[in-house]
Design a protein around this motif. Structure first.
Motif, PDB file in Angstrom:
ATOM      1  N   LYS A 177       0.845  -1.204   0.000  1.00  0.00           N
ATOM      2  CA  LYS A 177       0.000   0.000   0.000  1.00  0.00           C
ATOM      3  C   LYS A 177       0.882   1.257   0.000  1.00  0.00           C
ATOM      4  O   LYS A 177       0.660   2.189  -0.788  1.00  0.00           O
ATOM      5  CB  LYS A 177      -0.884  -0.034   1.258  1.00  0.00           C
ATOM      6  CG  LYS A 177      -2.030   0.915   1.202  1.00  0.00           C
ATOM      7  CD  LYS A 177      -2.983   0.692   2.367  1.00  0.00           C
ATOM      8  CE  LYS A 177      -3.800   1.955   2.547  1.00  0.00           C
ATOM      9  NZ  LYS A 177      -4.015   2.298   3.942  1.00  0.00           N
ATOM     10  N   ALA A 178       1.894   1.240   0.851  1.00  0.00           N
ATOM     11  CA  ALA A 178       2.795   2.403   0.940  1.00  0.00           C
ATOM     12  C   ALA A 178       3.544   2.606  -0.383  1.00  0.00           C
ATOM     13  O   ALA A 178       3.735   3.739  -0.838  1.00  0.00           O
ATOM     14  CB  ALA A 178       3.792   2.197   2.082  1.00  0.00           C
ATOM     15  N   LEU A 179       3.930   1.502  -0.998  1.00  0.00           N
ATOM     16  CA  LEU A 179       4.651   1.588  -2.282  1.00  0.00           C
ATOM     17  C   LEU A 179       3.747   2.155  -3.371  1.00  0.00           C
ATOM     18  O   LEU A 179       4.143   3.024  -4.150  1.00  0.00           O
ATOM     19  CB  LEU A 179       5.154   0.178  -2.660  1.00  0.00           C
ATOM     20  CG  LEU A 179       5.932   0.050  -3.971  1.00  0.00           C
ATOM     21  CD1 LEU A 179       7.185   0.927  -3.971  1.00  0.00           C
ATOM     22  CD2 LEU A 179       6.339  -1.411  -4.215  1.00  0.00           C
ATOM     23  N   ARG A 180       2.516   1.687  -3.397  1.00  0.00           N
ATOM     24  CA  ARG A 180       1.579   2.138  -4.443  1.00  0.00           C
ATOM     25  C   ARG A 180       1.120   3.577  -4.216  1.00  0.00           C
ATOM     26  O   ARG A 180       0.771   4.280  -5.151  1.00  0.00           O
ATOM     27  CB  ARG A 180       0.388   1.197  -4.535  1.00  0.00           C
ATOM     28  CG  ARG A 180       0.782  -0.151  -5.167  1.00  0.00           C
ATOM     29  CD  ARG A 180      -0.403  -0.861  -5.741  1.00  0.00           C
ATOM     30  NE  ARG A 180      -1.058  -0.098  -6.788  1.00  0.00           N
ATOM     31  CZ  ARG A 180      -2.172   0.583  -6.676  1.00  0.00           C
ATOM     32  NH1 ARG A 180      -2.833   0.610  -5.527  1.00  0.00           N
ATOM     33  NH2 ARG A 180      -2.691   1.222  -7.688  1.00  0.00           N
ATOM     34  N   GLU A 181       1.118   4.003  -2.936  1.00  0.00           N
ATOM     35  CA  GLU A 181       0.763   5.398  -2.673  1.00  0.00           C
ATOM     36  C   GLU A 181       1.771   6.341  -3.323  1.00  0.00           C
ATOM     37  O   GLU A 181       1.429   7.356  -3.897  1.00  0.00           O
ATOM     38  CB  GLU A 181       0.709   5.660  -1.160  1.00  0.00           C
ATOM     39  CG  GLU A 181      -0.723   5.621  -0.653  1.00  0.00           C
ATOM     40  CD  GLU A 181      -0.810   5.456   0.850  1.00  0.00           C
ATOM     41  OE1 GLU A 181       0.138   5.861   1.560  1.00  0.00           O
ATOM     42  OE2 GLU A 181      -1.838   4.905   1.300  1.00  0.00           O
ATOM     43  N   LYS A 182       3.031   5.953  -3.242  1.00  0.00           N
ATOM     44  CA  LYS A 182       4.088   6.778  -3.858  1.00  0.00           C
ATOM     45  C   LYS A 182       4.148   6.588  -5.362  1.00  0.00           C
ATOM     46  O   LYS A 182       4.574   7.472  -6.094  1.00  0.00           O
ATOM     47  CB  LYS A 182       5.442   6.397  -3.245  1.00  0.00           C
ATOM     48  CG  LYS A 182       5.754   7.123  -1.967  1.00  0.00           C
ATOM     49  CD  LYS A 182       7.150   7.694  -2.050  1.00  0.00           C
ATOM     50  CE  LYS A 182       7.359   8.806  -1.057  1.00  0.00           C
ATOM     51  NZ  LYS A 182       8.733   9.242  -1.009  1.00  0.00           N
ATOM     52  N   HIS A 183       3.785   5.381  -5.826  1.00  0.00           N
ATOM     53  CA  HIS A 183       3.897   5.072  -7.266  1.00  0.00           C
ATOM     54  C   HIS A 183       2.622   4.417  -7.778  1.00  0.00           C
ATOM     55  O   HIS A 183       2.580   3.208  -8.004  1.00  0.00           O
ATOM     56  CB  HIS A 183       5.101   4.139  -7.519  1.00  0.00           C
ATOM     57  CG  HIS A 183       6.396   4.744  -7.137  1.00  0.00           C
ATOM     58  ND1 HIS A 183       7.077   5.633  -7.948  1.00  0.00           N
ATOM     59  CD2 HIS A 183       7.143   4.624  -6.014  1.00  0.00           C
ATOM     60  CE1 HIS A 183       8.175   6.019  -7.339  1.00  0.00           C
ATOM     61  NE2 HIS A 183       8.242   5.429  -6.169  1.00  0.00           N
ATOM     62  N   PRO A 184       1.565   5.215  -7.970  1.00  0.00           N
ATOM     63  CA  PRO A 184       0.300   4.631  -8.435  1.00  0.00           C
ATOM     64  C   PRO A 184       0.407   3.994  -9.822  1.00  0.00           C
ATOM     65  O   PRO A 184      -0.471   3.243 -10.232  1.00  0.00           O
ATOM     66  CB  PRO A 184      -0.659   5.832  -8.465  1.00  0.00           C
ATOM     67  CG  PRO A 184       0.180   7.041  -8.314  1.00  0.00           C
ATOM     68  CD  PRO A 184       1.494   6.647  -7.733  1.00  0.00           C
ATOM     69  N   GLU A 185       1.506   4.253 -10.523  1.00  0.00           N
ATOM     70  CA  GLU A 185       1.704   3.653 -11.856  1.00  0.00           C
ATOM     71  C   GLU A 185       2.021   2.159 -11.771  1.00  0.00           C
ATOM     72  O   GLU A 185       1.959   1.452 -12.785  1.00  0.00           O
ATOM     73  CB  GLU A 185       2.809   4.398 -12.620  1.00  0.00           C
ATOM     74  CG  GLU A 185       4.221   4.250 -12.079  1.00  0.00           C
ATOM     75  CD  GLU A 185       4.562   5.227 -10.952  1.00  0.00           C
ATOM     76  OE1 GLU A 185       3.638   5.840 -10.373  1.00  0.00           O
ATOM     77  OE2 GLU A 185       5.755   5.354 -10.615  1.00  0.00           O
ATOM     78  N   ILE A 186       2.335   1.657 -10.570  1.00  0.00           N
ATOM     79  CA  ILE A 186       2.629   0.225 -10.438  1.00  0.00           C
ATOM     80  C   ILE A 186       1.323  -0.549 -10.623  1.00  0.00           C
ATOM     81  O   ILE A 186       0.338  -0.304  -9.930  1.00  0.00           O
ATOM     82  CB  ILE A 186       3.246  -0.093  -9.052  1.00  0.00           C
ATOM     83  CG1 ILE A 186       4.614   0.599  -8.920  1.00  0.00           C
ATOM     84  CG2 ILE A 186       3.391  -1.607  -8.840  1.00  0.00           C
ATOM     85  CD1 ILE A 186       5.225   0.506  -7.541  1.00  0.00           C
ATOM     86  N   THR A 187       1.330  -1.506 -11.555  1.00  0.00           N
ATOM     87  CA  THR A 187       0.089  -2.238 -11.825  1.00  0.00           C
ATOM     88  C   THR A 187       0.092  -3.642 -11.214  1.00  0.00           C
ATOM     89  O   THR A 187      -0.960  -4.260 -11.084  1.00  0.00           O
ATOM     90  CB  THR A 187      -0.171  -2.345 -13.338  1.00  0.00           C
ATOM     91  OG1 THR A 187       1.013  -2.819 -13.984  1.00  0.00           O
ATOM     92  CG2 THR A 187      -0.565  -1.000 -13.928  1.00  0.00           C
ATOM     93  N   THR A 188       1.275  -4.159 -10.876  1.00  0.00           N
ATOM     94  CA  THR A 188       1.303  -5.458 -10.200  1.00  0.00           C
ATOM     95  C   THR A 188       2.550  -5.583  -9.327  1.00  0.00           C
ATOM     96  O   THR A 188       3.617  -5.040  -9.679  1.00  0.00           O
ATOM     97  CB  THR A 188       1.186  -6.625 -11.215  1.00  0.00           C
ATOM     98  OG1 THR A 188       0.926  -7.838 -10.519  1.00  0.00           O
ATOM     99  CG2 THR A 188       2.445  -6.798 -12.053  1.00  0.00           C
ATOM    100  N   VAL A 189       2.384  -6.253  -8.185  1.00  0.00           N
ATOM    101  CA  VAL A 189       3.518  -6.509  -7.282  1.00  0.00           C
ATOM    102  C   VAL A 189       3.558  -7.998  -6.993  1.00  0.00           C
ATOM    103  O   VAL A 189       2.533  -8.616  -6.676  1.00  0.00           O
ATOM    104  CB  VAL A 189       3.392  -5.713  -5.951  1.00  0.00           C
ATOM    105  CG1 VAL A 189       4.607  -5.959  -5.056  1.00  0.00           C
ATOM    106  CG2 VAL A 189       3.214  -4.223  -6.215  1.00  0.00           C
ATOM    107  N   ILE A 190       4.742  -8.584  -7.137  1.00  0.00           N
ATOM    108  CA  ILE A 190       4.904 -10.030  -6.946  1.00  0.00           C
ATOM    109  C   ILE A 190       5.978 -10.264  -5.895  1.00  0.00           C
ATOM    110  O   ILE A 190       7.007  -9.581  -5.892  1.00  0.00           O
ATOM    111  CB  ILE A 190       5.341 -10.692  -8.285  1.00  0.00           C
ATOM    112  CG1 ILE A 190       4.229 -10.535  -9.330  1.00  0.00           C
ATOM    113  CG2 ILE A 190       5.710 -12.159  -8.104  1.00  0.00           C
ATOM    114  CD1 ILE A 190       4.670 -10.832 -10.752  1.00  0.00           C
TER     115      ILE A 190
END
Ligand code: SAH
Length: 430
Positions: A204-217
């Protein structure tokens, strides 16, 4: 981003006409200059300026640091000429307009420095010592920014970074893949063990800074090995893969599948490969070493039938998915060693009209070429990332009744010593 080969050729023509305006090269390089003036290198990238990469000496990734871009192209041209000119015409290398930030795949290994600060970078050549790198001139800039954020998060989440000597710690590597055409971004967090504390908050913290991320594995690699990825994976966010568009087809790319790292140049390379194949719609085509099916699926639109073969099972899964994704009905993909597959087909008396082959650096095998010759395709389009093995294989093709019709080098890897070539071979006897 999609560029048409013909437009590019017209552009090249214009540049040729303007060649008298171009930068004069050294006297001893005069001959090469002629070839370069015919290529597509812009004035800007022909500048005498050399990169100011602060990591040049230690990183070892860019062997051509300290050379101007035109000097790099000349070196590559010279290398390909020295191997291939005795077999066929070697055309001018196709360089990049802007030879920076072209890598769509970025890998960073994690470590701690003497002050116990989290660092990320690459292994120093031939060692397991990590050279810290914050900004790379050939990597996608978005990926570098995401890696910087992950390092901050590791600190704020009080996570342990894996230590290869003690085999203690959690976070090992970061792998980022980005679809340049779609904007989709995959982040792979390689961990030493499966239990990921506060994983939802971390993502969540990572995506808040980088909403362009579409998938995390999360990829789990507990082995003391130099391989980056382990076998097991958990999708922490999104669909678990990204998509990109090349030559009008959409491709799914998973964490472990091979995908060309310079999509801008890859489109030009594939367009040339299609032009050389000259498909009419009636051909039975083989795409050997097909990866996620890129070449075969692009070719399928102009062929009767396409058969792809690839050793990596994840890539084959992607190829089958990509076939459906693009509503292609005339392509099939098999997971097998390409040489074994060709032997099998030849033994069954199967024929082919055109073979595309794109083997890894080690090249193909005599067994592959023997069986291919039995299947008697009129054309072979050989794509190679290593001119030495290309030349070795071309010599064997000649013994098997094939003529080398032309070699087209492409610069897919500016600042490095690597060069990609596409070669057309045609059958001379029955
Ligand atoms: N044509 C694809 C992939 C080229 S890279 C593209 O353009 O994207 C070379 C591919 O060969 C990789 O996907 C690798 O997994 C595959 N490969 C390596 N050895 C192989 C073998 N012995 N048989 C079949 N495929 C192999």
């Amino acid at each position: 981003m999609k560029t048409n080969w013909k437009n590019q050729q017209q552009k090249n023509q214009k540049k040729q006409n303007n060649s008298n305006k171009q930068v004069r090269l050294e006297q001893e390089q005069g001959k090469r200059k002629k070839e370069l003036d015919q290529s597509n290198v812009s004035q800007s990238s022909k500048s005498k300026k050399k990169t100011g990469c602060p990591y040049a000496k230690k990183c070892g990734g860019c062997q051509y640091q300290g050379l101007t871009y035109e000097e790099q192209l000349m070196k590559k041209q010279k290398w390909v000429n020295s191997l291939m000119k005795k077999h066929c015409t070697v055309h001018p290398i196709f360089g990049m307009e802007n030879p920076y930030f072209y890598r769509n795949k970025v890998h960073a290994v994690l470590d701690r420095d003497r002050k116990n600060q989290v660092i990320s970078g690459v292994y120093q050549e031939g060692t397991h010592r990590v050279v810290p790198i914050d900004r790379c001139l050939i990597e996608d800039q978005k990926a570098d920014a995401i890696i910087a954020t992950i390092k901050e998060l590791i600190k704020s989440f009080k996570m342990k970074v894996y230590d290869e000597d003690t085999e203690y710690g959690f976070m090992r590597h970061i792998l980022i893949k980005r679809g340049f055409a779609t904007g989709e971004v995959m982040v792979v967090l390689v961990t030493a063990s499966p239990v990921f504390p506060s994983k939802n908050n971390f993502v969540k913290a990572l995506r808040e800074k980088h909403p362009e991320i579409t998938t995390v594995i999360q990829n789990i690699n507990g082995r003391g090995t130099s391989m980056v990825l382990g076998d097991k994976e958990h999708v922490l966010y999104g669909k678990g893969y990204i998509e990109d568009v090349l030559c009008g087809c959409t491709f799914r790319i998973s964490s472990k599948s091979f995908y060309q790292i310079n999509p801008v140049q890859t489109e030009h390379l594939y367009e040339k490969a299609m032009e050389l194949a000259g498909l009419s719609g009636k051909e039975k085509v083989i795409d050997a070493y097909c990866g996620i099916g890129t070449i075969g699926l692009i070719a399928s639109k102009k062929a009767k039938e396409v058969i792809g073969v690839e050793l990596n099972k994840d890539a084959v899964k992607d190829a089958i998915f990509n076939c459906k994704r693009n509503e292609i009905k005339n392509a099939r993909f098999y997971c097998e060693d390409a040489s074994k597959f060709m032997v099998n087909m030849a033994e069954k008396g199967q024929k082919a009209d055109v073979v595309f082959m794109d083997p890894p650096r080690s090249g193909s095998t005599e067994v592959f070429i023997d069986s291919l010759a039995m299947m008697a395709p009129k054309k072979v389009v050989y794509i190679s990332c290593y001119p030495e093995t290309l030349e070795r294989d071309v010599c064997y093709f000649k013994k098997k009744g094939y003529k080398v019709k032309g070699c087209y080098p492409f610069d897919l890897f500016p600042w490095t010593g690597h060069v990609e070539c596409v070669v057309l071979l045609t059958k001379t006897r029955k």
